[in-house]
Scaffold this motif. Structure first.
Motif, mmCIF file in Angstrom:
data_model
loop_
_atom_site.group_PDB
_atom_site.id
_atom_site.type_symbol
_atom_site.label_atom_id
_atom_site.label_comp_id
_atom_site.label_asym_id
_atom_site.label_seq_id
_atom_site.Cartn_x
_atom_site.Cartn_y
_atom_site.Cartn_z
ATOM 1 N N ASN A 33 24.993 71.785 54.327
ATOM 2 C CA ASN A 33 24.004 70.728 54.118
ATOM 3 C C ASN A 33 23.894 69.847 55.359
ATOM 4 O O ASN A 33 22.793 69.500 55.786
ATOM 5 C CB ASN A 33 24.375 69.899 52.889
ATOM 6 N N LEU A 34 25.022 69.495 55.948
ATOM 7 C CA LEU A 34 25.026 68.670 57.158
ATOM 8 C C LEU A 34 24.334 69.380 58.321
ATOM 9 O O LEU A 34 23.565 68.773 59.063
ATOM 10 C CB LEU A 34 26.471 68.325 57.541
ATOM 11 N N LEU A 35 24.572 70.675 58.459
ATOM 12 C CA LEU A 35 24.029 71.433 59.591
ATOM 13 C C LEU A 35 22.537 71.728 59.462
ATOM 14 O O LEU A 35 21.944 72.297 60.381
ATOM 15 C CB LEU A 35 24.810 72.734 59.781
ATOM 16 N N GLN A 36 21.921 71.337 58.365
ATOM 17 C CA GLN A 36 20.477 71.549 58.223
ATOM 18 C C GLN A 36 19.687 70.705 59.220
ATOM 19 O O GLN A 36 18.605 71.102 59.637
ATOM 20 C CB GLN A 36 20.014 71.219 56.800
ATOM 21 N N ASP A 37 20.216 69.551 59.578
ATOM 22 C CA ASP A 37 19.470 68.606 60.409
ATOM 23 C C ASP A 37 19.633 68.831 61.910
ATOM 24 O O ASP A 37 18.691 68.704 62.666
ATOM 25 C CB ASP A 37 19.878 67.171 60.075
ATOM 26 N N ARG A 38 20.862 69.142 62.333
ATOM 27 C CA ARG A 38 21.129 69.309 63.760
ATOM 28 C C ARG A 38 22.476 69.990 63.934
ATOM 29 O O ARG A 38 23.166 70.259 62.966
ATOM 30 C CB ARG A 38 21.108 67.965 64.489
ATOM 31 N N GLU A 39 22.850 70.229 65.178
ATOM 32 C CA GLU A 39 24.145 70.836 65.443
ATOM 33 C C GLU A 39 25.225 69.759 65.535
ATOM 34 O O GLU A 39 24.933 68.606 65.877
ATOM 35 C CB GLU A 39 24.110 71.681 66.710
ATOM 36 N N TYR A 40 26.441 70.156 65.215
ATOM 37 C CA TYR A 40 27.592 69.255 65.234
ATOM 38 C C TYR A 40 28.793 69.983 65.816
ATOM 39 O O TYR A 40 28.942 71.189 65.626
ATOM 40 C CB TYR A 40 27.976 68.824 63.809
ATOM 41 N N SER A 41 29.699 69.230 66.439
ATOM 42 C CA SER A 41 30.993 69.783 66.839
ATOM 43 C C SER A 41 31.932 69.718 65.631
ATOM 44 O O SER A 41 31.643 69.030 64.640
ATOM 45 C CB SER A 41 31.582 68.974 67.997
ATOM 46 N N VAL A 42 33.045 70.420 65.726
ATOM 47 C CA VAL A 42 34.031 70.387 64.639
ATOM 48 C C VAL A 42 34.469 68.951 64.378
ATOM 49 O O VAL A 42 34.549 68.519 63.224
ATOM 50 C CB VAL A 42 35.248 71.279 64.975
ATOM 51 N N ASN A 43 34.746 68.212 65.455
ATOM 52 C CA ASN A 43 35.188 66.817 65.293
ATOM 53 C C ASN A 43 34.129 65.961 64.607
ATOM 54 O O ASN A 43 34.455 65.131 63.760
ATOM 55 C CB ASN A 43 35.543 66.201 66.652
ATOM 56 N N GLU A 44 32.868 66.157 64.975
ATOM 57 C CA GLU A 44 31.786 65.381 64.336
ATOM 58 C C GLU A 44 31.669 65.716 62.856
ATOM 59 O O GLU A 44 31.457 64.829 62.031
ATOM 60 C CB GLU A 44 30.459 65.661 65.027
#
Length: 101
Positions: A33-44
């Motif tokens: 669900n979080l990754l639907q909007d943009r990319e993230y690092s593991v820490n983020e």
């Protein structure tokens, strides 16, 4: 009965059940669900969802093996993004269904 559904072949059946297995875990659902909007690092991801970094890494590996997420390296940081719009549509539809009732 010309339009009757045919049984699924073994490969299709396995792949479909793996997708639903991925969507059956609350941590993986949160990550997707979080990754639907943009990319993230593991820490983020860990910071945003208040999960342990090891847990996030483990779940991302699972999702990457199913090709539901992909990654790119930027220096020492690996960024993850969604990699399957079809599965995200399933997730979005399930969320809408829950909010509808």
């Amino acid at each position: 009965m010309e339009n009757a559904k045919q049984p699924l072949d073994e490969e299709t059946l396995f792949s479909v059940t793996q997708i639903f297995k991925a969507l059956s875990d609350p941590t993986r659902v949160q990550i997707l669900n979080l990754l639907q909007d943009r990319e993230y690092s593991v820490n983020e991801i860990a910071r945003t969802l208040t999960f342990n970094q090891t847990t996030v890494s483990h779940q991302l590996r699972f999702l990457k093996n199913l090709r539901l997420v992909k990654s790119r390296r930027e220096g020492t940081t690996i960024h993850y993004m969604q990699d399957d719009n079809h599965v995200l549509e399933l997730l979005t539809q399930a969320i809408r269904h829950v909010h509808h009732h």
